[in-house]
Design a protein around this motif. Structure first.
Motif, PDB file in Angstrom:
ATOM      1  N   GLY A  68     -51.303   9.542 -17.082  1.00 24.80           N
ATOM      2  CA  GLY A  68     -50.837   8.374 -16.357  1.00 24.80           C
ATOM      3  C   GLY A  68     -51.924   7.367 -16.032  1.00 24.80           C
ATOM      4  N   LEU A  69     -53.061   7.465 -16.704  1.00 26.56           N
ATOM      5  CA  LEU A  69     -54.125   6.501 -16.440  1.00 26.56           C
ATOM      6  C   LEU A  69     -53.877   5.212 -17.201  1.00 26.56           C
ATOM      7  CD1 LEU A  69     -57.176   8.900 -16.536  1.00 26.56           C
ATOM      8  CD2 LEU A  69     -56.133   7.842 -14.547  1.00 26.56           C
ATOM      9  N   THR A  70     -52.972   5.302 -18.148  1.00 26.25           N
ATOM     10  CA  THR A  70     -52.576   4.111 -18.886  1.00 26.25           C
ATOM     11  C   THR A  70     -51.100   4.308 -19.256  1.00 26.25           C
ATOM     12  OG1 THR A  70     -53.134   2.748 -20.802  1.00 26.25           O
ATOM     13  CG2 THR A  70     -53.407   5.092 -21.058  1.00 26.25           C
ATOM     14  N   PRO A  71     -50.298   3.246 -19.208  1.00 24.22           N
ATOM     15  CA  PRO A  71     -48.860   3.464 -19.412  1.00 24.22           C
ATOM     16  C   PRO A  71     -48.527   3.777 -20.871  1.00 24.22           C
ATOM     17  CG  PRO A  71     -49.337   1.141 -19.082  1.00 24.22           C
ATOM     18  CD  PRO A  71     -50.629   1.853 -18.889  1.00 24.22           C
ATOM     19  N   ALA A  72     -47.597   4.694 -21.083  1.00 23.41           N
ATOM     20  CA  ALA A  72     -47.207   5.055 -22.436  1.00 23.41           C
ATOM     21  C   ALA A  72     -46.268   3.998 -23.001  1.00 23.41           C
ATOM     22  CB  ALA A  72     -46.517   6.422 -22.426  1.00 23.41           C
ATOM     23  N   SER A  73     -46.236   3.920 -24.329  1.00 23.29           N
ATOM     24  CA  SER A  73     -45.323   2.968 -24.963  1.00 23.29           C
ATOM     25  C   SER A  73     -44.016   3.626 -25.375  1.00 23.29           C
ATOM     26  CB  SER A  73     -45.962   2.339 -26.205  1.00 23.29           C
ATOM     27  OG  SER A  73     -47.239   1.861 -25.917  1.00 23.29           O
ATOM     28  N   GLY A  74     -44.000   4.925 -25.324  1.00 18.87           N
ATOM     29  CA  GLY A  74     -42.772   5.610 -25.719  1.00 18.87           C
ATOM     30  C   GLY A  74     -42.996   7.104 -25.773  1.00 18.87           C
ATOM     31  N   GLY A  75     -41.913   7.839 -25.924  1.00 20.34           N
ATOM     32  CA  GLY A  75     -42.037   9.279 -26.042  1.00 20.34           C
ATOM     33  C   GLY A  75     -41.737   9.971 -24.731  1.00 20.34           C
ATOM     34  N   GLU A  76     -41.920  11.286 -24.748  1.00 23.82           N
ATOM     35  CA  GLU A  76     -41.573  12.078 -23.572  1.00 23.82           C
ATOM     36  C   GLU A  76     -42.633  13.132 -23.332  1.00 23.82           C
ATOM     37  OE1 GLU A  76     -37.474  14.277 -22.524  1.00 23.82           O
ATOM     38  OE2 GLU A  76     -38.646  15.210 -24.130  1.00 23.82           O
ATOM     39  N   VAL A  77     -42.957  13.345 -22.066  1.00 24.04           N
ATOM     40  CA  VAL A  77     -43.908  14.403 -21.716  1.00 24.04           C
ATOM     41  C   VAL A  77     -43.309  15.209 -20.574  1.00 24.04           C
ATOM     42  CG1 VAL A  77     -46.180  14.913 -20.772  1.00 24.04           C
ATOM     43  CG2 VAL A  77     -45.926  13.057 -22.389  1.00 24.04           C
ATOM     44  N   LEU A  78     -43.162  16.502 -20.813  1.00 22.23           N
ATOM     45  CA  LEU A  78     -42.589  17.359 -19.778  1.00 22.23           C
ATOM     46  C   LEU A  78     -43.660  18.285 -19.220  1.00 22.23           C
ATOM     47  CD1 LEU A  78     -39.281  18.452 -21.532  1.00 22.23           C
ATOM     48  CD2 LEU A  78     -39.618  16.587 -19.922  1.00 22.23           C
ATOM     49  N   TYR A  79     -43.795  18.264 -17.915  1.00 17.80           N
ATOM     50  CA  TYR A  79     -44.728  19.175 -17.268  1.00 17.80           C
ATOM     51  C   TYR A  79     -43.898  20.180 -16.482  1.00 17.80           C
ATOM     52  CZ  TYR A  79     -48.770  20.857 -14.679  1.00 17.80           C
ATOM     53  OH  TYR A  79     -49.765  21.647 -14.155  1.00 17.80           O
ATOM     54  N   ASN A  80     -43.968  21.427 -16.886  1.00 20.09           N
ATOM     55  CA  ASN A  80     -43.101  22.436 -16.258  1.00 20.09           C
ATOM     56  C   ASN A  80     -41.656  21.977 -16.270  1.00 20.09           C
ATOM     57  OD1 ASN A  80     -44.662  24.632 -15.528  1.00 20.09           O
ATOM     58  ND2 ASN A  80     -45.462  23.588 -13.706  1.00 20.09           N
ATOM     59  N   GLY A  81     -41.286  21.325 -17.352  1.00 20.12           N
ATOM     60  CA  GLY A  81     -39.907  20.892 -17.491  1.00 20.12           C
ATOM     61  C   GLY A  81     -39.589  19.558 -16.843  1.00 20.12           C
ATOM     62  N   GLU A  82     -40.499  18.998 -16.057  1.00 22.49           N
ATOM     63  CA  GLU A  82     -40.172  17.735 -15.399  1.00 22.49           C
ATOM     64  C   GLU A  82     -40.709  16.555 -16.171  1.00 22.49           C
ATOM     65  OE1 GLU A  82     -40.887  19.794 -11.147  1.00 22.49           O
ATOM     66  OE2 GLU A  82     -40.965  17.602 -11.191  1.00 22.49           O
ATOM     67  N   ASN A  83     -39.993  15.456 -16.124  1.00 21.91           N
ATOM     68  CA  ASN A  83     -40.343  14.282 -16.900  1.00 21.91           C
ATOM     69  C   ASN A  83     -41.547  13.570 -16.292  1.00 21.91           C
ATOM     70  OD1 ASN A  83     -40.501  11.834 -18.216  1.00 21.91           O
ATOM     71  ND2 ASN A  83     -38.278  11.593 -18.357  1.00 21.91           N
ATOM     72  N   LEU A  84     -42.691  13.777 -16.889  1.00 23.36           N
ATOM     73  CA  LEU A  84     -43.930  13.256 -16.326  1.00 23.36           C
ATOM     74  C   LEU A  84     -44.068  11.750 -16.513  1.00 23.36           C
ATOM     75  CD1 LEU A  84     -46.487  14.168 -14.907  1.00 23.36           C
ATOM     76  CD2 LEU A  84     -47.491  14.664 -17.109  1.00 23.36           C
ATOM     77  N   LEU A  85     -43.709  11.254 -17.672  1.00 24.99           N
ATOM     78  CA  LEU A  85     -43.867   9.820 -17.931  1.00 24.99           C
ATOM     79  C   LEU A  85     -43.028   9.004 -16.958  1.00 24.99           C
ATOM     80  CD1 LEU A  85     -44.029   9.614 -21.823  1.00 24.99           C
ATOM     81  CD2 LEU A  85     -45.881   9.606 -20.167  1.00 24.99           C
ATOM     82  N   ALA A  86     -41.866   9.532 -16.606  1.00 22.74           N
ATOM     83  CA  ALA A  86     -41.026   8.807 -15.655  1.00 22.74           C
ATOM     84  C   ALA A  86     -41.713   8.728 -14.305  1.00 22.74           C
ATOM     85  CB  ALA A  86     -39.670   9.500 -15.527  1.00 22.74           C
ATOM     86  N   VAL A  87     -42.378   9.789 -13.928  1.00 21.64           N
ATOM     87  CA  VAL A  87     -43.087   9.775 -12.638  1.00 21.64           C
ATOM     88  C   VAL A  87     -44.161   8.694 -12.636  1.00 21.64           C
ATOM     89  CG1 VAL A  87     -44.637  11.069 -11.136  1.00 21.64           C
ATOM     90  CG2 VAL A  87     -42.664  12.195 -12.139  1.00 21.64           C
ATOM     91  N   TRP A  88     -44.918   8.632 -13.722  1.00 23.23           N
ATOM     92  CA  TRP A  88     -45.992   7.622 -13.753  1.00 23.23           C
ATOM     93  C   TRP A  88     -45.414   6.220 -13.728  1.00 23.23           C
ATOM     94  CZ3 TRP A  88     -49.508  10.388 -12.141  1.00 23.23           C
ATOM     95  CH2 TRP A  88     -49.993  11.545 -12.759  1.00 23.23           C
ATOM     96  N   LYS A  89     -44.281   6.070 -14.375  1.00 28.83           N
ATOM     97  CA  LYS A  89     -43.739   4.729 -14.505  1.00 28.83           C
ATOM     98  C   LYS A  89     -43.070   4.269 -13.219  1.00 28.83           C
ATOM     99  CE  LYS A  89     -41.221   2.015 -17.897  1.00 28.83           C
ATOM    100  NZ  LYS A  89     -40.239   2.078 -18.950  1.00 28.83           N
ATOM    101  N   GLU A  90     -42.178   5.134 -12.679  1.00 27.22           N
ATOM    102  CA  GLU A  90     -41.408   4.661 -11.537  1.00 27.22           C
ATOM    103  C   GLU A  90     -41.342   5.633 -10.388  1.00 27.22           C
ATOM    104  OE1 GLU A  90     -38.097   3.377 -14.310  1.00 27.22           O
ATOM    105  OE2 GLU A  90     -37.835   5.566 -14.147  1.00 27.22           O
ATOM    106  N   GLY A  91     -42.207   6.631 -10.411  1.00 26.07           N
ATOM    107  CA  GLY A  91     -42.117   7.618  -9.347  1.00 26.07           C
ATOM    108  C   GLY A  91     -42.653   7.087  -8.022  1.00 26.07           C
ATOM    109  N   SER A  92     -42.337   7.802  -6.950  1.00 26.93           N
ATOM    110  CA  SER A  92     -42.836   7.411  -5.641  1.00 26.93           C
ATOM    111  C   SER A  92     -44.302   7.791  -5.555  1.00 26.93           C
ATOM    112  CB  SER A  92     -42.068   8.154  -4.556  1.00 26.93           C
ATOM    113  OG  SER A  92     -42.415   9.530  -4.619  1.00 26.93           O
ATOM    114  N   ARG A  93     -44.959   7.254  -4.535  1.00 33.33           N
ATOM    115  CA  ARG A  93     -46.378   7.556  -4.386  1.00 33.33           C
ATOM    116  C   ARG A  93     -46.594   9.058  -4.195  1.00 33.33           C
ATOM    117  NH1 ARG A  93     -51.460   5.973  -3.600  1.00 33.33           N
ATOM    118  NH2 ARG A  93     -52.625   7.097  -2.033  1.00 33.33           N
ATOM    119  N   ASP A  94     -45.709   9.665  -3.440  1.00 34.26           N
ATOM    120  CA  ASP A  94     -45.851  11.110  -3.203  1.00 34.26           C
ATOM    121  C   ASP A  94     -45.750  11.907  -4.492  1.00 34.26           C
ATOM    122  OD1 ASP A  94     -44.244  11.200   0.050  1.00 34.26           O
ATOM    123  OD2 ASP A  94     -46.350  11.035  -0.555  1.00 34.26           O
ATOM    124  N   GLU A  95     -44.782  11.521  -5.323  1.00 35.02           N
ATOM    125  CA  GLU A  95     -44.619  12.252  -6.577  1.00 35.02           C
ATOM    126  C   GLU A  95     -45.869  12.100  -7.439  1.00 35.02           C
ATOM    127  OE1 GLU A  95     -40.848  10.412  -7.836  1.00 35.02           O
ATOM    128  OE2 GLU A  95     -40.204  12.459  -8.237  1.00 35.02           O
TER     129      GLU A  95
END
Lengths: 331, 328, 340
Positions: A68-95
């Protein structure tokens, strides 16, 4: 492959950079750098995965995009099953903070990645201060624990980075990464800028820490010898794409992709008896703005045929966990 | 020896070797610990800078001790015209030459020049420093935000900066002083000058801070802080600011010199506050008679010259001492 | 075999603010004709300073304080800078590590090399240009005729390094000191450059001194090798001997602490401690604080390298006592590697 525990799942990751040239008014888009172009691989919990390739292959960009140090242009990354790219893009600060704790990057250059005006104690404590993990009165103890874990003494805490050697600085970098109790570490060329006799110290330290804390590593490097030393599986990248994945011994001795072959046969071996017949790959790495059609390696491949320029090869499955993208593999 | 034993031995050796080295290091460069100490060492070697620092200490002494010395009577009251009616044997009268009673003589209105030089130092320093502080605060905000965030924030703030840069500051100051004659007359004229110098003196510092922030924000350790989860304010204050201090101090020092000169110039042109003790004003008053009585212009002029020179030398010395290229 | 160059007791010190850095404190070794010589060591070992001293281009605040460098019957250290200028490039050349900075970005690549040729040979501009194109083709730069007129930034890193080497070869020196020519390069580009250097050596009959910290490069390219540590020679021998039967604890430690592509070492042995401070180096043998075999005698006097076997010099005073154990450790580590 589904039996083992996958901690990180990278699917079709893309990262493109636009190249613009300035004009009289505004700027024009002149090209796109396909830094990471549809990269997929899995990382199993507790393992050390090597990510190798030469300059410009996209290995560092891959890590930075996943982190998440630079925004992705596409694709999917799951960390322990959770959508990591979505967190970087629009997640809350806590997430975001949650994942910043779990996944860390050990930076490459111990000279520039430490703030010269901050004493070691501040550098190493900053992590748990930001995330508010530890009670104020326990901070000092935790600091000394961390320093001890990486082989430094408590009296080093008051000093400044410029007073340390390269190897010691790298230890400080590692201590900083560990300060938030991460699970997953991307180590970007951690020993590249260190003297040869110091590398062993740091590599041993990393291996020990992994065992002790049950960490998962992705070890990024172009130093294939150290990759052989500490990795269990290896991902080989060329010009933004994955060309081969497999267990370390397979990649080093039973490679199927010609680029992997070229890499392995190019390394100077410290044994005067084994004068390997070197395959010298002439030609330059093509520009990532206009990558070659079909198999990107076809312009330099000694075994190239017509099909290679026309169709992009799909992954062939070899033995246990071995995958390669080549129409006319080595054997 | 067994492998495990060997490894243990090596590890003990390592510890010992390490400790030995630390001890030697301690002896060799105990004082080399912090950056500031290294800085001081390097500064010490720069002769001109030391001269500048020396002069500044004298000026500072003058500025600080003036009230006290006047209070206890060593220095005369700078505003007192009582010496006008003193007989010549006591060194009195208007424009009296230096005598034991008045080491630098008296001015047009019979005031003791030496005392006025001392009090003038205080004025000069107050103007220089306070105005610079105001400028710096503004510059930090504008330059810092512009440099850190870049993009449109930067573009917008830079337009503002350019407008200020282009403005004829001196003329504006003259204008404001004329407009605020009321304030001036009531004795607060100096503060108008300080205010104006402060409000218009920030663009240069802002540009420099912006450049520093731009440069520093791309550095690895800033990215490392971001990667740790640090918030923007934290990064700006804990990581970028301390590393930008070097150039900031230099511009600050040189800015003080400029401000002092500007104030002197204003007073010299007659736009200052007659009721304050200012070197520029002193020159203004005695200029009419310079061909006959040069000393009275000379004393304040030399004071201005040395003060400005001192700040410049210090500024250059600091710039050299802080140059990171000389670090290794 | 005749020696093309003999270095005797070379001492180069740097007089810095912090103290006197004894970068080279008495280095001695010989370079034989037609035998590629390797100079291996880590940072602070003095390998680069050695090359700079030979060429007489040691930067301030460094000074050569003692020693002799015998080349073509003369002591180079006694020559004036003017005399050395004639030799540099023409007889003795050096190529540097960083390919990005060794070429001047303001001039075209071709003209830079042509300039070197014209300075050392009496040829016309046209002839020089032809010679340059020939060299460019020899270092495998595609479309050399066009690229002659290009600028360094238009070349890739690999090409730049090849051009830098081309420049150092353009005046056909007798001996080339190549300082870490491949350290900054990717593996496949490294292969290109090493391959090239060997070809060029054969073609131009030039002697090569490879300065590097990479044992692999030494094994591939060199016939004889000198191991340096903290400004002193540890051992000098044939490459085979150094790899199979090293006679110095530092060499052995180096060989077993470096990971290898051939296999995973169960646990990398670690050389404890760090490289010494050259302003206050350890007494006696500079390696003793980190040496597994150190005893009191090692702290006393700084040992010189002496012949301990045919063509094999070592600076370890205890080598006769410890040789068996040294070889045993080496063997053990190597076995572990093979059984991966």
């Amino acid at each position: 492959m589904t039996n083992k525990d996958v901690i990180l799942n990278v699917n079709d990751l893309q990262k493109y950079f636009e190249v613009t040239t300035k004009q009289i008014i505004g700027s024009k888009k002149t090209g796109v750098v396909h830094a990471v172009d549809h990269v997929s691989f899995d990382v199993f919990r507790g393992e050390t995965l090597g990510l190798v390739g030469e300059s410009g292959c996209g290995k560092t960009t891959t890590a930075r995009t996943i982190l998440g140090l630079t925004p992705a242009s596409g694709g999917e990354v799951l960390y322990n099953g959770e959508n990591l790219l979505a967190v970087w893009k629009e997640g809350s600060r806590d997430e975001k903070m949650k994942y910043r704790r779990k996944m860390k990057l050990v930076f490459q250059n111990p000279w520039t990645s430490l703030n010269p005006r901050m004493p070691v104690k501040d550098i190493v404590s900053e992590g748990f201060q930001i995330h508010d993990i530890i009670e104020k009165e326990d901070e000092r103890d935790r600091l000394y624990d961390l320093l001890g874990e990486v082989g430094l003494e408590p009296y080093h805490a008051e000093r400044f980075p410029h007073q340390f050697s390269g190897g010691q600085r790298q230890r400080i970098v590692i201590a900083r990464a560990l300060s938030v109790d991460p699970e997953f570490i991307f180590a970007d060329e951690p020993v590249a800028s260190l003297d040869v006799s110091i590398r062993a110290q740091i590599l041993n330290l990393m291996v020990d820490l992994q065992k002790k804390k049950n960490l998962t590593y992705v070890y990024i490097s172009h130093d294939l010898a150290s990759v052989r030393q500490i990795c269990a599986r290896v991902v080989v990248m060329y010009l933004g794409e994955v060309v081969e994945i497999g267990p370390v011994k397979t990649i080093f001795e039973e490679f199927q992709h010609h680029y992997t072959e070229a890499l392995m046969k190019a390394i100077p071996v410290p044994d005067p008896d084994r004068k390997r017949e070197r395959i010298v790959l002439w030609g330059e790495v093509p520009s990532p703005i206009n990558p070659p059609s079909g198999c990107r390696f076809h312009t330099r491949c000694p075994a190239v045929q017509d099909k290679c320029a026309q169709e992009k090869p799909e992954f062939t499955k070899g033995k246990k966990g071995h995958y390669y993208a080549c129409w006319f593999p080595v054997s | 020896m067994e492998d495990a034993e060997y490894i243990r031995e090596l590890e003990t050796r390592e510890r010992e070797a390490e400790k030995r080295r630390e001890r030697i290091e301690e002896e060799v460069e105990t004082r080399g610990a912090s950056q500031w100490q290294l800085l001081w060492r390097r500064f010490r070697k720069n002769k001109p800078a030391l001269v500048g620092a020396g002069i500044l200490i004298i000026i500072l002494f003058m500025a600080v001790s003036a009230p006290f010395l006047t209070y206890i009577g060593i220095l005369a009251d700078p505003n007192s015209t009582q010496f006008l009616i003193d007989p010549p044997e006591l060194g009195g009268g208007a424009r009296a030459l230096p005598s034991i009673f008045h080491l630098l003589g008296t001015d047009k209105l019979g005031r003791d020049v030496l005392s006025r030089i001392f009090w003038g130092a205080q004025t000069a320093l107050i103007v220089g420093i306070v105005a610079m502080i105001i400028s710096t605060l503004i510059a930090f905000t504008i330059g810092g935000l512009a440099g850190y965030f870049g993009g449109r924030v930067d573009a917008g703030l830079m337009v503002v900066t350019d407008v200020f840069l282009v403005m004829p500051v001196f003329l504006i100051m003259l204008l404001m002083i004329k407009i605020l004659t009321v304030v001036v007359v009531s004795g607060f004229g100096l503060w108008v000058v300080i205010g104006v110098l402060g409000i218009f003196g920030w663009p240069q510092m802002a540009r420099m801070i912006r450049a520093e922030f731009f440069r520093l924000k791309t550095l690895d350790y800033v990215e490392a802080a971001r990667e740790l989860g640090a918030s923007n304010p934290r990064i700006m204050i804990r990581h970028i600011l301390p590393n930008a201090l070097g150039p900031i101090i230099v511009v600050f020092t040189l800015g003080i010199a400029y401000n002092i000169l500007a104030e002197a110039g204003l007073s010299f042109l007659g736009f200052g506050d007659a009721s304050t003790v200012s070197w520029g004003w002193m020159i203004n008053m005695e200029l009419e008679i310079v061909s006959v009585h040069p000393l009275l212009v000379l004393f304040p002029a030399i004071s201005i010259f040395f003060t400005v020179l001192a700040f410049n030398l210090m500024g250059d010395g600091l710039a050299d001492a802080l140059d990171p290229r000389l670090w290794r | 075999m005749a020696n093309i160059m003999e270095i005797e007791n070379l001492k180069t010190y740097f007089y810095t603010e912090a103290g006197v850095v004894k970068a080279l404190d008495g280095i001695s070794f010989n370079i034989e004709e037609d035998v590629t010589h390797g100079l291996v060591g880590e940072s602070g070992s003095g390998k680069t300073v050695t090359a700079l001293s030979v060429l007489g281009i040691v930067p301030n605040p460094g000074r050569i304080v003692d020693g002799r460098v015998i080349f073509e019957g003369e002591n180079l250290l006694e020559k004036s800078d003017k005399e050395m200028q004639k030799l540099r490039g023409d007889k003795i050349a050096i190529s540097f590590q960083d390919p990005s900075t060794s070429l001047n970005p303001v001039f075209t690549v071709g003209s830079q090399i042509a300039e070197v040729i014209m300075r050392h040979q009496d040829v016309t501009k046209e002839e020089a240009k032809q010679a340059v194109i020939e060299i460019m083709e020899a270092v495998r730069i595609p479309e050399a005729e066009q690229r002659y007129y290009e600028y360094p930034h238009q070349f890739s890193t690999g090409m730049r390094q090849r051009m830098a080497i081309a420049r150092s070869l353009s005046a056909r020196p007798d001996i080339l000191f190549a300082d870490e020519p491949t350290t900054a390069l990717d593996v496949t580009i490294e292969a290109q450059v090493l391959n090239l250097m060997q070809e060029l050596q054969d073609k131009f009959g030039m002697d090569l001194v490879m300065i590097t910290h990479d044992m692999g490069v030494i094994a591939e390219m060199c016939k004889r090798v000198t191991v340096l540590y903290a400004g002193r020679v540890c051992e000098t021998a044939n490459v085979d001997s150094v790899f199979h039967e090293p006679k110095h604890p530092y060499t052995q430690a180096l060989l077993t602490s470096v990971p290898s592509v051939l296999g995973k070492i169960k646990r990398l042995s670690v050389i404890p401690g760090t490289i010494p401070d050259l302003i206050h180096p350890p007494s006696g043998c500079r390696f003793h604080p980190r040496c597994a075999f150190a005893k009191d005698v090692c702290k006393k006097e700084m040992p010189d390298a002496v012949e301990v076997a045919k063509g094999h010099e070592s600076a370890c005073v205890r080598i006769d006592e410890i040789n068996d154990e040294l070889q045993a450790r080496l063997k053990k580590a190597r076995e572990e590697q093979a059984s991966d």
